[in-house]
Each structure stands twice: as structure tokens, then as C-alpha cells.
Scaffold this active site. Sequence first.
Site, PDB file in Angstrom:
ATOM      1  N   GLU A  51       0.815  -1.222   0.000  1.00  0.00           N
ATOM      2  CA  GLU A  51       0.000   0.000   0.000  1.00  0.00           C
ATOM      3  C   GLU A  51       0.844   1.267   0.000  1.00  0.00           C
ATOM      4  O   GLU A  51       0.445   2.293  -0.563  1.00  0.00           O
ATOM      5  CB  GLU A  51      -0.950   0.017   1.207  1.00  0.00           C
ATOM      6  CG  GLU A  51      -2.080  -0.996   1.133  1.00  0.00           C
ATOM      7  CD  GLU A  51      -1.731  -2.342   1.770  1.00  0.00           C
ATOM      8  OE1 GLU A  51      -2.630  -3.176   1.898  1.00  0.00           O
ATOM      9  OE2 GLU A  51      -0.534  -2.525   2.131  1.00  0.00           O
ATOM     10  N   PHE A 113     -11.890  -6.704  14.136  1.00  0.00           N
ATOM     11  CA  PHE A 113     -10.794  -7.208  13.320  1.00  0.00           C
ATOM     12  C   PHE A 113     -10.460  -6.212  12.211  1.00  0.00           C
ATOM     13  O   PHE A 113     -11.332  -5.781  11.463  1.00  0.00           O
ATOM     14  CB  PHE A 113     -11.161  -8.562  12.703  1.00  0.00           C
ATOM     15  CG  PHE A 113     -10.107  -9.112  11.780  1.00  0.00           C
ATOM     16  CD1 PHE A 113      -8.876  -9.517  12.268  1.00  0.00           C
ATOM     17  CD2 PHE A 113     -10.335  -9.200  10.408  1.00  0.00           C
ATOM     18  CE1 PHE A 113      -7.893 -10.014  11.419  1.00  0.00           C
ATOM     19  CE2 PHE A 113      -9.364  -9.705   9.552  1.00  0.00           C
ATOM     20  CZ  PHE A 113      -8.136 -10.111  10.068  1.00  0.00           C
ATOM     21  N   GLN A 114      -9.209  -5.833  12.126  1.00  0.00           N
ATOM     22  CA  GLN A 114      -8.680  -4.885  11.146  1.00  0.00           C
ATOM     23  C   GLN A 114      -9.375  -3.522  11.210  1.00  0.00           C
ATOM     24  O   GLN A 114      -9.493  -2.825  10.215  1.00  0.00           O
ATOM     25  CB  GLN A 114      -8.749  -5.461   9.719  1.00  0.00           C
ATOM     26  CG  GLN A 114      -7.753  -6.597   9.502  1.00  0.00           C
ATOM     27  CD  GLN A 114      -7.546  -6.954   8.044  1.00  0.00           C
ATOM     28  OE1 GLN A 114      -8.419  -6.741   7.212  1.00  0.00           O
ATOM     29  NE2 GLN A 114      -6.375  -7.506   7.735  1.00  0.00           N
ATOM     30  N   LYS A 163     -17.694  -0.480   5.667  1.00  0.00           N
ATOM     31  CA  LYS A 163     -18.059  -1.453   4.637  1.00  0.00           C
ATOM     32  C   LYS A 163     -19.555  -1.472   4.356  1.00  0.00           C
ATOM     33  O   LYS A 163     -19.980  -1.586   3.196  1.00  0.00           O
ATOM     34  CB  LYS A 163     -17.585  -2.852   5.034  1.00  0.00           C
ATOM     35  CG  LYS A 163     -17.829  -3.879   3.919  1.00  0.00           C
ATOM     36  CD  LYS A 163     -17.178  -5.209   4.186  1.00  0.00           C
ATOM     37  CE  LYS A 163     -17.386  -6.164   2.995  1.00  0.00           C
ATOM     38  NZ  LYS A 163     -16.725  -7.473   3.206  1.00  0.00           N
ATOM     39  N   MET A 466      24.461   9.227   2.419  1.00  0.00           N
ATOM     40  CA  MET A 466      24.358  10.557   3.013  1.00  0.00           C
ATOM     41  C   MET A 466      24.615  10.515   4.517  1.00  0.00           C
ATOM     42  O   MET A 466      25.271  11.404   5.078  1.00  0.00           O
ATOM     43  CB  MET A 466      22.986  11.167   2.737  1.00  0.00           C
ATOM     44  CG  MET A 466      22.860  12.610   3.197  1.00  0.00           C
ATOM     45  SD  MET A 466      24.040  13.723   2.386  1.00  0.00           S
ATOM     46  CE  MET A 466      23.139  14.146   0.894  1.00  0.00           C
TER      47      MET A 466
END
Length: 558
Positions: A51, A113-114, A163, A466
Site C-alpha cells: 500500500e 478485526f482490522q 463497509k 548521506m
Amino acid sequence: MQLTGAEIVIECLKEQGVDTVFGYPGGAILNVYDALYKHQDEIRHILTSHEQGAAHAADGYSRATGKVGVCFATSGPGATNLVTGIATAYMDSIPMVAITCNVGVALLGKDSFQEIDIAGITLPITKHNFIVKDVNKLADTIRKAFVIAKSGRPAPVLIDIPKDVTANKAEYTRQERTPSKKEEICCSQELEGALKLIKTSKKPYIFVGGGAVLSEASKELLEFVDKMDAPVTDSLMGKGAFPGTDERYTGMLGMHGTKTANFGVSECDLLVVIGARFSDRVTGNAKKFAKNAKILQIDIDAAEMNKNVLITQGIVGDIKTVLQQLNKILPQQEHREWMEKIRENKEKYPLRYNPETLTGPHIIEEIYRQTQGDALVVTEVGQHQMWAAQYYKYKEPRTYLTSGGLGTMGYGLGASLGAKVGRPEKTVVNIAGDGCFRMNMNEIATAVRHQIPIIQVVMNNHVLGMVRQWQDLFYEKRYSATILEDKVDFVKLAEAMGAVGIRVETKEEFAEAFKKALKLQEPVVLDCQIGCDDKVWPMVAPGADLSKTFDETDKREG
């Protein structure tokens, strides 16, 4: 007509002219992906490997095209994986809409959940965000998000949709997109004040930032520079707004700016700042920045006035509009002696590097030569980023894409995919160090999967370059956790993901390999072996005055 929330999402994206979405599916966002399946001939979906890659791709698409980039993610970890990409876009004022889906409304706040409060998490790094709990408000919310992302000072907007809202139905009526309007008239008092400063200046300098790119003000800027008869410097974000091939261009300003630009800004009597925010990497010691100059700042965001550096005069407004107004009233200026001194300094203080071996600067110059300065260059963050800013001459805006504000390692590969999808006619080259490439190198698989022909150049010095440079200069060569000597083989890795991998160790090998990469028109990874102690010069020590810019010769002599 009655549509589900998921169908409304897709229809609203079509209203906004969205042709590409970058994302990764999951349970909470499945309804949206199901609706997208029916419109795949109208909206292309790029399935990234992670993602974070989707967020960076949406960002790169936006920077390259000027459109609003769009990314999708599911709930929980899918949504949180977008956070770095959203923050990157926020710091650089990039318009983006991130659409996430969450657990059902009844499950919110119950550690389901999630489940994650992604709106709360992203509140400090978005211009605005929404959680839509009523399907009847969904269409207007999406339309509003696009307006907010693009208007004023651009920035990302997040929309979180439970959802069940994507499954519920509501009445949908298509609306035509309303083009955003710009303020046409600036405050006459501010313009008169600016005019007075310009007309009384003997040694003016113009400093260009990302706002000039975002406002599409290149034409107006060129006219303004002509009338001002002044030298020009820029920030990382301002690259290409003023052509790097113009004789009045003096290179970048700041920590790794040119001596000409840094010394010139330290000596000038008027600094005209166009769409830049005085980052600490630009100013050095802010109290001593442009210490001999009056400062005229032009910016769309009033909050930037006097935030980091005290200014003499500010004009708040769209850069393009302000410059149009100034150009109408500004008489032709002439600063012959000052411009001659700047020309002499350019000859006296050129950028230098070792010509005998394969180095980062040589790689950039060879890319410039073979692409004739017409490539779209994307970078990760580090030494290679600075070399790409110093040695490639950007003739147009939106051709140098980099994480300037947040400094995100792992940004470039995803962004290069978005840039190439948005501007397929351009050669797109992502410049990385080996440390950055490791961050999100799985997106090479995305390039192969979707047949996106980007060229990935890895400046492989087997260290975090760097950070090592700072350890060498300021930490008595204590190389703590910066050595990457291991058995990772980037050529085999590229081949394992279906791309072409080529290792190069000499200047001649790089020239041939890059020439081949241009012809292949498929994803190519060039593993370029360079020295671990090569440094970016010139440099200003952290917190020092820009007039204290030093290079390798200065360090050796003193």
C-alpha cells in the site's frame, strides 16, 4: 438512480476525470473493488506490491500530471500502510485523495478485526479527512474531497468509508465537475509595495519553490525574470519552474546548493521568494539567512508569511495570478554589474567531481546526455537525490519528482510508476541509492506485472551514503549502522521479478547499459557500483550560515 455506495464511489471518480487508481484490495474494500471490476475499461487499476507503493504512485502521478492522484486501501494495516505516502504528499503540497474502507458502522470503536481510526491517525497529515457513515452523503463528500485537495495550497484528503456504507443504496445523480477558480485580482497595496522594493533594488535575487510548479506559473515566471534582470536559484521542489539551461539560473540554494547561489543570496539586497517556504535545509541559520536583503515573499498560504524567516513584504495569492499582475506594472529593470558578478561567480565556482571513475554525478550527466534533458527524473532520498538535483538541467516543471519535505526513503520507485502511467510518452528514470532501493524494491514486480517501462538506476555504494557523509564530516568516522556489505544481488533480484538487470562498474559500461535500457522499453534495473566515500559537494554544515558553504578543496585546505 439507486446505486450502492461502492458504485457511487466509482461514478464519482469518473465525474472527477479519474482514469487511474493505485491500490491493494482487502475485505473491507471488496465492494468497491467489485464495482471497479465493472468499469475497468474506464478506470485503470494498478495493483502495487504494498500500500505504501500505492500512495507514492498516486503522488508521483499527481506531480507528473498536475491531476489529483487517487489510491485505495482496505481497513487496518492496509490503511496504515498509506500513512508515509500521505505524509510525503502533505509535506510537498501534492493533491491526492486516499480512499480507505473500514469495518461496518456498528463495529466502529469496538476493536474489531482490522479496525483502525485512520481518520484520527491522518488528521495531522491531511488537509481534511472524512469518515462517511451515511451513504446519502457519500457522493457529495467525494466531490468535496477533490475540491479541497486541489484548491488553494494543494494537499492530500482522506475518505474513510465503513463497509456497510459501500453496500447500502442511495439515490445518485451525476454532476459535472466544476473547475476550480483562481483569485484574479491581488491586493493593490501589496503589489505597490512589491514594486517599490523591486525598483529600488540594486542586487536582486529570485528564489523559486514548488509553489511556482503547482500553480503552472512557468511562463509568467520567465517573463518576470526577464523584467527583473536578476539571477535565479531554486529549491528541490522548484526544479524546472525556471529552466535550468537559462544563463541566469545559478543552481540550487541551501545545504547542497551551489556556491554561486548561496553566496549570491547572502550578498543580495532583495530576495524575491516565489512559492517557497524557507525550509531549514534551504536557509541554514535562519537568523543569518539573506542577512543583507529585504525579502519579498509571494505564496498562496498566508501561514507561510513570517513563519521561519521574517520578511519585508508579502503577497498572498496564487503565484500565476500574482506574477501576471506584477508583470503588467513592472517596468524593465537593469542590473548589469550585478549580473556580471554572478556570471563571474558561476565560472569561479563550478560543480566538480572526479572524472576518472564511475561516480554519481557522472551517471546523472550521462543520463542527461542520452535523454537530451527530456526525461522525467524521480529520486529516492540521499546523495543520489542531491546529485540528480545538481547535475541534471530541468527545462520544464513536473520533470523532477522527489520527496523534499519529508525525505522519504522508498518514495521514488512507486512514484516513478505513477509518473510513467500518467505521462507514458516520457522516459521515466528513478534514481536510488542501494539503501533506498531496499525499502520498496518489491515494486519492480508491479512494473513488470503492469508492463510499465521505467528505468531503475541504483547507485550502489554498499553504504547509507548521506548518513555516512555526515558521520565522516561530523562524527569522526564512526560508521554506526551505515555499512550495507552483504550478499544481496540486485541483478538477480530484478531478474527474479521478471525485469532486466544489468550490473555496471565503469563509465563505459554505464553508457552502454543505459542506452540498452532506453531501447528495451521494459522495466530495467541498473546496478551501478560507485565508491562508498564519494560525497555531495558543496555543503553547508547543519545550522551554519549559507555564506560558509564549503567543498572538498576548502576542507582539504582548511
